[in-house]
Design an enzyme around this catalytic site. Structure first.
Site, PDB file in Angstrom:
ATOM      1  N   LYS A 139      42.146  44.593  41.772  1.00 20.23           N
ATOM      2  CA  LYS A 139      41.594  46.471  41.879  1.00 20.23           C
ATOM      3  C   LYS A 139      41.306  46.975  41.474  1.00 20.23           C
ATOM      4  O   LYS A 139      42.058  48.524  41.416  1.00 20.23           O
ATOM      5  CB  LYS A 139      43.915  46.653  41.361  1.00 20.23           C
ATOM      6  CG  LYS A 139      44.617  46.041  42.148  1.00 20.23           C
ATOM      7  CD  LYS A 139      45.009  45.819  43.390  1.00 20.23           C
ATOM      8  CE  LYS A 139      44.946  46.996  44.090  1.00 20.23           C
ATOM      9  NZ  LYS A 139      45.222  45.983  45.987  1.00 20.23           N
TER      10      LYS A 139
ATOM     11  N   HIS B 280      39.125  36.148  41.545  1.00 17.18           N
ATOM     12  CA  HIS B 280      39.365  37.237  40.672  1.00 17.18           C
ATOM     13  C   HIS B 280      39.365  36.707  39.034  1.00 17.18           C
ATOM     14  O   HIS B 280      40.286  36.885  38.051  1.00 17.18           O
ATOM     15  CB  HIS B 280      40.467  37.614  40.875  1.00 17.18           C
ATOM     16  CG  HIS B 280      41.042  39.066  41.919  1.00 17.18           C
ATOM     17  ND1 HIS B 280      40.222  40.053  42.144  1.00 17.18           N
ATOM     18  CD2 HIS B 280      42.315  38.551  42.917  1.00 17.18           C
ATOM     19  CE1 HIS B 280      40.681  40.484  42.975  1.00 17.18           C
ATOM     20  NE2 HIS B 280      41.525  39.705  43.853  1.00 17.18           N
TER      21      HIS B 280
ATOM     22  N   SER C  14      47.224  51.110  40.698  1.00 13.66           N
ATOM     23  CA  SER C  14      46.777  50.462  42.184  1.00 13.66           C
ATOM     24  C   SER C  14      47.608  48.975  41.639  1.00 13.66           C
ATOM     25  O   SER C  14      47.894  48.783  42.781  1.00 13.66           O
ATOM     26  CB  SER C  14      44.867  50.022  42.023  1.00 13.66           C
ATOM     27  OG  SER C  14      44.851  49.892  43.004  1.00 13.66           O
TER      28      SER C  14
HETATM   29  S1  PPS Z   1      42.562  43.890  45.540  1.00 14.08           S
HETATM   30  O1  PPS Z   1      43.925  42.913  45.874  1.00 14.08           O
HETATM   31  O2  PPS Z   1      42.221  42.952  44.092  1.00 14.08           O
HETATM   32  O3  PPS Z   1      40.926  42.542  46.671  1.00 14.08           O
HETATM   33  O4  PPS Z   1      41.708  44.894  45.619  1.00 14.08           O
HETATM   34  P1  PPS Z   1      40.243  45.785  45.374  1.00 14.08           P
HETATM   35  O5  PPS Z   1      39.522  45.648  46.373  1.00 14.08           O
HETATM   36  O6  PPS Z   1      39.579  44.370  44.020  1.00 14.08           O
HETATM   37  O7  PPS Z   1      40.888  47.284  45.342  1.00 14.08           O
HETATM   38  C1  PPS Z   1      41.424  48.080  45.734  1.00 14.08           C
HETATM   39  C2  PPS Z   1      41.335  49.451  45.017  1.00 14.08           C
HETATM   40  O8  PPS Z   1      39.635  49.586  45.649  1.00 14.08           O
HETATM   41  C3  PPS Z   1      39.966  50.721  46.762  1.00 14.08           C
HETATM   42  N1  PPS Z   1      39.316  51.094  47.591  1.00 14.08           N
HETATM   43  C4  PPS Z   1      38.066  51.766  47.471  1.00 14.08           C
HETATM   44  N2  PPS Z   1      37.943  53.076  46.781  1.00 14.08           N
HETATM   45  C5  PPS Z   1      36.774  53.832  46.826  1.00 14.08           C
HETATM   46  N3  PPS Z   1      36.420  54.147  47.726  1.00 14.08           N
HETATM   47  C6  PPS Z   1      35.631  52.794  48.987  1.00 14.08           C
HETATM   48  N4  PPS Z   1      34.975  52.422  49.871  1.00 14.08           N
HETATM   49  C7  PPS Z   1      36.930  51.796  48.586  1.00 14.08           C
HETATM   50  N5  PPS Z   1      37.734  50.559  49.106  1.00 14.08           N
HETATM   51  C8  PPS Z   1      38.841  49.729  48.145  1.00 14.08           C
HETATM   52  C9  PPS Z   1      41.382  50.386  47.201  1.00 14.08           C
HETATM   53  O9  PPS Z   1      41.999  52.013  47.094  1.00 14.08           O
HETATM   54  C10 PPS Z   1      42.035  49.797  45.509  1.00 14.08           C
HETATM   55  O10 PPS Z   1      42.485  51.311  44.735  1.00 14.08           O
HETATM   56  P2  PPS Z   1      43.477  52.596  44.832  1.00 14.08           P
HETATM   57  O11 PPS Z   1      43.669  53.709  43.560  1.00 14.08           O
HETATM   58  O12 PPS Z   1      45.229  51.551  44.761  1.00 14.08           O
HETATM   59  O13 PPS Z   1      43.757  53.205  45.932  1.00 14.08           O
END
Ligand code: PPS
Length: 295
Positions: free
Chosen positions: A47, A108, A138
């Site tokens: 996340k 991860h 998240s």
């Molecule tokens: S995972 O399941 O661990 O692979 O998730 P991960 O991709 O690491 O993290 C998901 C969070 O990243 C946010 N996200 C973004 N934030 C800003 N800009 C962009 N382009 C973007 N893409 C993904 C996503 O919304 C999750 O955060 P939260 O706080 O839940 O919205």
């Protein structure tokens, strides 16, 4: 194994770390995975912006071309090493084995769980870290919608689990600090979610440089635009809506949820925040690693 057995299953402990049960099955495939020196890895605590960085890396690799981006799910362009669920999603290791080099690999995993030959091949790593409070929020919402994870309970209950490392992949504190130390003797570009949010162009340029790519200004601007939160939220190839609903239920909470820094303020009570800060000071004492909880 039939699907229902892996739904809402408790973590399985793998070499001391709580692991998604479905992923833990046949773990040898992860340990025996053959890395290649040209592989570039995106490694994060869950996340923290993995999907965002995966999309940025893939666009840079393809000179900003959006042709593949609109047709092939991110799980096939930047496969996740340890992901697997027999009969539901293919194992990341299997997808990776069929991919031509140079491959991008998502993971991860904490340092000690990486395949041994990862280190022998000196694979480059882009590590993305995000502040603990927003990760906790998240992750909590992800546990609600991801049925491969146990139910998180209330946010108060979840926060206790997060602080004690009783969540998938274990302790956030250990993950971010150990990878921070590791960059002293391994090729790691260590980036922060909050920095990418603040100035995506500046951070994408760092990624380009690390990948040894030169792209013109127009291409760079296109990558910034294509990786904005709203564009990614609307893109079925990256918003995880292609994943079967038996695994992820976006009606409970979408994978692309808010994409901001500071959402923790909508979840933490004043008391929880004080308790978290006090515990954080103890756990992060002695590290030079610093986070911003808002921008
Ligand atoms: S995972 O399941 O661990 O692979 O998730 P991960 O991709 O690491 O993290 C998901 C969070 O990243 C946010 N996200 C973004 N934030 C800003 N800009 C962009 N382009 C973007 N893409 C993904 C996503 O919304 C999750 O955060 P939260 O706080 O839940 O919205």
């Amino acid at each position: 194994m039939t699907s229902p057995d892996i739904i809402r299953h408790d973590w399985e402990i793998v070499h001391g770390y709580p692991m998604v049960y479905a992923f833990s099955i046949n773990w040898e495939r992860v340990e025996q995975f053959q890395c290649k020196p040209q592989d570039v890895w995106v490694i994060t605590y869950p996340k923290s912006g993995t999907t965002w960085m995966s999309e940025i890396m893939d666009l840079i690799k393809n000179d900003g071309s959006v042709e593949k981006q609109g047709k092939v799910p991110i799980t096939e362009r930047v496969p996740m090493l340890e992901a697997a669920a027999p009969g539901i999603i293919p194992a990341g290791t299997e997808i990776l084995e069929k991919m031509p080099s140079p491959r991008f690999v998502k993971s991860h995993l904490p340092i000690s769980l990486l395949p041994k030959n990862f280190w022998d091949n000196n694979c480059k790593v882009i590590y993305v870290a995000r502040n603990a409070k927003d990760v906790a929020v998240s992750f909590y919402n992800f546990d609600r919608m991801n049925k491969f994870h146990p139910e998180p309970g209330t946010f108060a209950e979840y926060l206790e689990k997060f602080m004690s490392g009783n969540v998938a992949y274990g302790s956030w504190y250990e993950h971010v600090t150990s990878w921070w130390e590791k960059k002293k003797d391994h090729p790691i570009l260590y980036l922060f979610y909050e920095d990418i949010k603040e100035d995506p162009k500046r951070e994408i340029q760092k990624v380009m440089q690390f990948l040894g790519k030169k792209l013109d200004e127009e291409t760079l601007d296109r990558i910034v635009q294509r990786t904005s939160f709203q564009t990614m939220k609307d893109n079925f190839m990256v918003n995880y809506k292609t994943i079967p609903t038996i695994m992820m239920d976006h009606d409970i909470s979408p994978f692309m949820r808010k994409g901001i820094a500071g959402d923790w303020k909508n979840y933490f009570t004043v008391a929880q925040n004080e308790m978290f800060d006090a515990d954080y000071e103890k756990k992060m004492h002695g590290t030079t690693l610093k986070f911003r909880t808002e921008i």
